[in-house]
Design a protein around this motif. Structure first.
Motif, PDB file in Angstrom:
ATOM      1  N   ALA A  16       0.828  -1.206   0.000  1.00  0.00           N
ATOM      2  CA  ALA A  16       0.000   0.000   0.000  1.00  0.00           C
ATOM      3  C   ALA A  16       0.862   1.254   0.000  1.00  0.00           C
ATOM      4  N   ALA A  17       1.925   1.241   0.801  1.00  0.00           N
ATOM      5  CA  ALA A  17       2.842   2.384   0.821  1.00  0.00           C
ATOM      6  C   ALA A  17       3.492   2.575  -0.539  1.00  0.00           C
ATOM      7  N   GLY A  18       3.953   1.478  -1.136  1.00  0.00           N
ATOM      8  CA  GLY A  18       4.589   1.571  -2.444  1.00  0.00           C
ATOM      9  C   GLY A  18       3.648   2.088  -3.503  1.00  0.00           C
ATOM     10  N   ILE A  19       2.415   1.603  -3.499  1.00  0.00           N
ATOM     11  CA  ILE A  19       1.431   2.050  -4.486  1.00  0.00           C
ATOM     12  C   ILE A  19       1.147   3.535  -4.335  1.00  0.00           C
ATOM     13  N   ARG A  20       0.931   3.969  -3.096  1.00  0.00           N
ATOM     14  CA  ARG A  20       0.586   5.390  -2.888  1.00  0.00           C
ATOM     15  C   ARG A  20       1.710   6.296  -3.383  1.00  0.00           C
ATOM     16  N   ALA A  63     -10.271  -5.553   4.568  1.00  0.00           N
ATOM     17  CA  ALA A  63      -9.671  -5.375   3.243  1.00  0.00           C
ATOM     18  C   ALA A  63     -10.727  -4.908   2.253  1.00  0.00           C
ATOM     19  N   LYS A  64     -11.913  -5.490   2.324  1.00  0.00           N
ATOM     20  CA  LYS A  64     -13.010  -5.085   1.438  1.00  0.00           C
ATOM     21  C   LYS A  64     -13.447  -3.661   1.734  1.00  0.00           C
ATOM     22  N   ALA A  65     -13.383  -3.268   3.009  1.00  0.00           N
ATOM     23  CA  ALA A  65     -13.877  -1.956   3.423  1.00  0.00           C
ATOM     24  C   ALA A  65     -12.820  -0.871   3.432  1.00  0.00           C
ATOM     25  N   SER A  66     -11.544  -1.222   3.309  1.00  0.00           N
ATOM     26  CA  SER A  66     -10.445  -0.270   3.478  1.00  0.00           C
ATOM     27  C   SER A  66     -10.649   1.010   2.670  1.00  0.00           C
ATOM     28  N   PRO A  67     -10.604   2.174   3.321  1.00  0.00           N
ATOM     29  CA  PRO A  67     -10.773   3.436   2.593  1.00  0.00           C
ATOM     30  C   PRO A  67      -9.772   3.619   1.458  1.00  0.00           C
ATOM     31  N   TYR A  68      -8.583   3.011   1.573  1.00  0.00           N
ATOM     32  CA  TYR A  68      -7.597   3.145   0.495  1.00  0.00           C
ATOM     33  C   TYR A  68      -7.683   2.001  -0.505  1.00  0.00           C
ATOM     34  N   LEU A  69      -7.710   0.767  -0.021  1.00  0.00           N
ATOM     35  CA  LEU A  69      -7.704  -0.363  -0.949  1.00  0.00           C
ATOM     36  C   LEU A  69      -8.911  -0.349  -1.875  1.00  0.00           C
ATOM     37  N   LYS A  70     -10.051   0.146  -1.389  1.00  0.00           N
ATOM     38  CA  LYS A  70     -11.241   0.122  -2.243  1.00  0.00           C
ATOM     39  C   LYS A  70     -11.158   1.152  -3.369  1.00  0.00           C
ATOM     40  N   THR A  71     -10.170   2.060  -3.303  1.00  0.00           N
ATOM     41  CA  THR A  71      -9.982   3.018  -4.414  1.00  0.00           C
ATOM     42  C   THR A  71      -9.106   2.434  -5.515  1.00  0.00           C
ATOM     43  N   LEU A  72      -8.479   1.281  -5.267  1.00  0.00           N
ATOM     44  CA  LEU A  72      -7.539   0.708  -6.226  1.00  0.00           C
ATOM     45  C   LEU A  72      -8.252  -0.279  -7.158  1.00  0.00           C
ATOM     46  N   PRO A  73      -7.830  -0.374  -8.412  1.00  0.00           N
ATOM     47  CA  PRO A  73      -8.490  -1.270  -9.379  1.00  0.00           C
ATOM     48  C   PRO A  73      -8.018  -2.713  -9.243  1.00  0.00           C
ATOM     49  N   LEU A  74      -8.111  -3.270  -8.042  1.00  0.00           N
ATOM     50  CA  LEU A  74      -7.543  -4.589  -7.795  1.00  0.00           C
ATOM     51  C   LEU A  74      -8.297  -5.693  -8.520  1.00  0.00           C
ATOM     52  N   GLU A  75      -9.579  -5.475  -8.812  1.00  0.00           N
ATOM     53  CA  GLU A  75     -10.332  -6.481  -9.570  1.00  0.00           C
ATOM     54  C   GLU A  75      -9.735  -6.667 -10.963  1.00  0.00           C
TER      55      GLU A  75
END
Length: 470
Positions: A16-20, A63-75
């Motif tokens: 997450a740090a690396g992505i941001r 993980a599903k609810a994470s304010p940051y992870l849910k902004t990423l196009p992980l699907e």
């Protein structure tokens, strides 16, 4: 400088740090000592060929609810969520099991005499779930974004689990709350142990308690795929034992706990800060069992057969006693056991219509005690015939967990004890808990707020600190 940022460790927070940082156009490289990325989210063949077991974390509401992870196009990078029919069930001896359903109304009806009480405390948080997460998954602030909501939450969350449970009259409702609160791995009479129960209960009616198709590793594999699409670099099979081994960079981020940071950084830390890290305290450990099964776990109660997660242990009082024992350095004869049944909704987990089982209990930090028989006995208690379903099993005691992942000091999967003295101030009681003062180094692990869980928010906040300072 060769890189703008170096990240040590490729767990969810490190990625997450690396992505941001990569999103802002910075050059970032992540180093991982294992041959694969993932930290606590790896999925391995631990028993027999074709059985895929989550080595640590398994069920991922945050993980599903994470304010940051849910902004990423992980699907777009292979992440697919599976929602079990029943998020969580809680068997009781010779009585109907407790359970939480996705539907709040259905849960209220099922809890009977305690349904109205349950609705009263949880509805404000269900209705404001996103706003609540923005504050509770952020560093502590005397001025939260949603002060009225947080004040309302704090009045309940700062109570002990034992105190909060007194509002329930029925054994069923009290047991369900015990199962939720025990995720905090703290004795129930400790301040703020109600908090995790409130959050996980609310999650059941908002994002559910899902798990990734194919295993927990799917989360970090998707994150790594997106990170590399932004130009980020990942190097596996490289253990960093001292920061002198790193290429030149403008910033260094540790996805590690204080003990490891002290070892890796050597004399590069300010002395006063190093002393604070030396005083950092770790929590209880876990004993983990994975099963290859020839059929689903034969629970007596039908709701348990439909649940992705089952909390095993019985009544509130019995679970409270178990958690008190492990916190006091003892090994419970009847431990509280978390059980996950991912293969019920994901047939890729096991071959030929077989199934997997995932279970762990809490033990004293550093324990080498074999808790396999107490865990199996607890499951058998509510699922007669379970032993006959076991084709193979794989055990990891608390010390084994640390060998697998050095972040799990003594088997502590939360990156440090999460009591009231360390929950908000981890790891060193600073206004910016991520930046190591007077250095270009940062902490991006669960040893910073908001603590353990696959949500990536510790790494995200550490990256924000880097961006402010750069």
């Amino acid at each position: 400088m060769k890189y703008d940022a170096i990240v040590i460790g490729s767990g969810p927070n490190g990625l997450a740090a690396g992505i941001r940082l990569a999103q802002e156009g910075l050059s970032v490289k992540i180093f991982e000592k294992e041959d694969t990325i993932g930290g606590g989210t790896r999925t391995l063949t631990l028993t027999q060929p074709g059985f895929h077991h989550d080595i640590c974390s398994a069920i991922h509401p945050l993980a599903k609810a994470s304010p940051y992870l849910k902004t990423l196009p992980l699907e777009n990078y292979g992440l697919e969520w599976i929602q079990p029919e029943v998020p969580v069930a809680h068997p009781l001896d010779d009585k109907p099991a407790g359970a939480l359903f996705r539907s709040l109304d259905k849960t209220v009806d099922y809890l009977g005499n305690d349904g109205k009480t349950y609705r009263k405390w949880i509805t404000p948080f269900v209705n404001a779930w996103d706003d609540l997460l923005d504050d509770i998954l952020a560093p502590f602030s005397p001025l939260p974004n949603n002060p009225i909501l947080m004040a309302r939450f704090g009045l309940k969350a700062l109570r002990s689990a034992s105190g909060f449970a007194k509002r329930y009259q029925t054994e069923k409702a009290r047991a369900v709350f015990a199962g939720l609160a025990a995720h905090g791995i703290m004795p129930f009479d400790a301040t703020a142990t109600a908090a995790i129960g409130l959050v996980l209960g609310t999650a059941a009616h908002t994002v559910g308690w899902p798990y990734p198709k194919g295993g927990s590793h799917a989360i970090t594999k998707a994150m790594a795929g997106y990170f590399e699409s932004l130009g980020g670099k990942v190097e596996t099979g490289t253990e960093i034992t001292t920061i002198d081994e790193l290429p030149s960079s403008r910033s260094i981020l540790f996805n590690n706990t204080p003990q490891q940071i002290l070892d890796i950084s050597g004399d590069k830390l300010p002395q006063s800060y190093a002393k604070k890290l030396q005083r950092y305290e770790y929590g209880q450990g876990v004993f983990k069992l994975d099963f290859a099964l020839n059929e689903p776990i034969p629970w007596k109660d039908e709701l348990c057969c439909k649940a992705g997660t089952v909390h095993v242990g019985g009544t509130f009082e019995v679970i409270a006693a178990s958690e008190k024992q492990s916190a006091n350095g003892q090994h419970p004869e009847k431990p509280y056991v978390l059980v996950a049944q991912q293969s019920l909704g994901d047939d890729s987990r096991a071959p030929d219509h077989n199934h997997t089982g995932w279970a762990y209990c809490h033990v004293p930090n550093g324990s080498t005690e074999d808790m396999a028989e107490p865990i199996i006995s607890q499951i058998e208690r509510f699922a007669p015939g379970f032993r006959d379903c076991i084709l193979d099993s794989h055990a990891m005691n608390a010390q084994d967990m640390q060998v697998y992942n050095p972040n799990y000091i003594g088997g502590d999967i939360n990156g440090g004890r999460a009591d009231i003295t360390q929950l908000f101030t981890r790891p060193a009681g600073l206004f910016d808990p991520y930046h190591i003062p007077k250095t270009n180094m940062y902490i991006a692990s669960s040893s910073t707020p908001p603590g353990g869980g696959v949500h990536g928010m510790c790494g995200f906040h550490a990256a924000e600190s880097v961006l402010r300072n750069l």
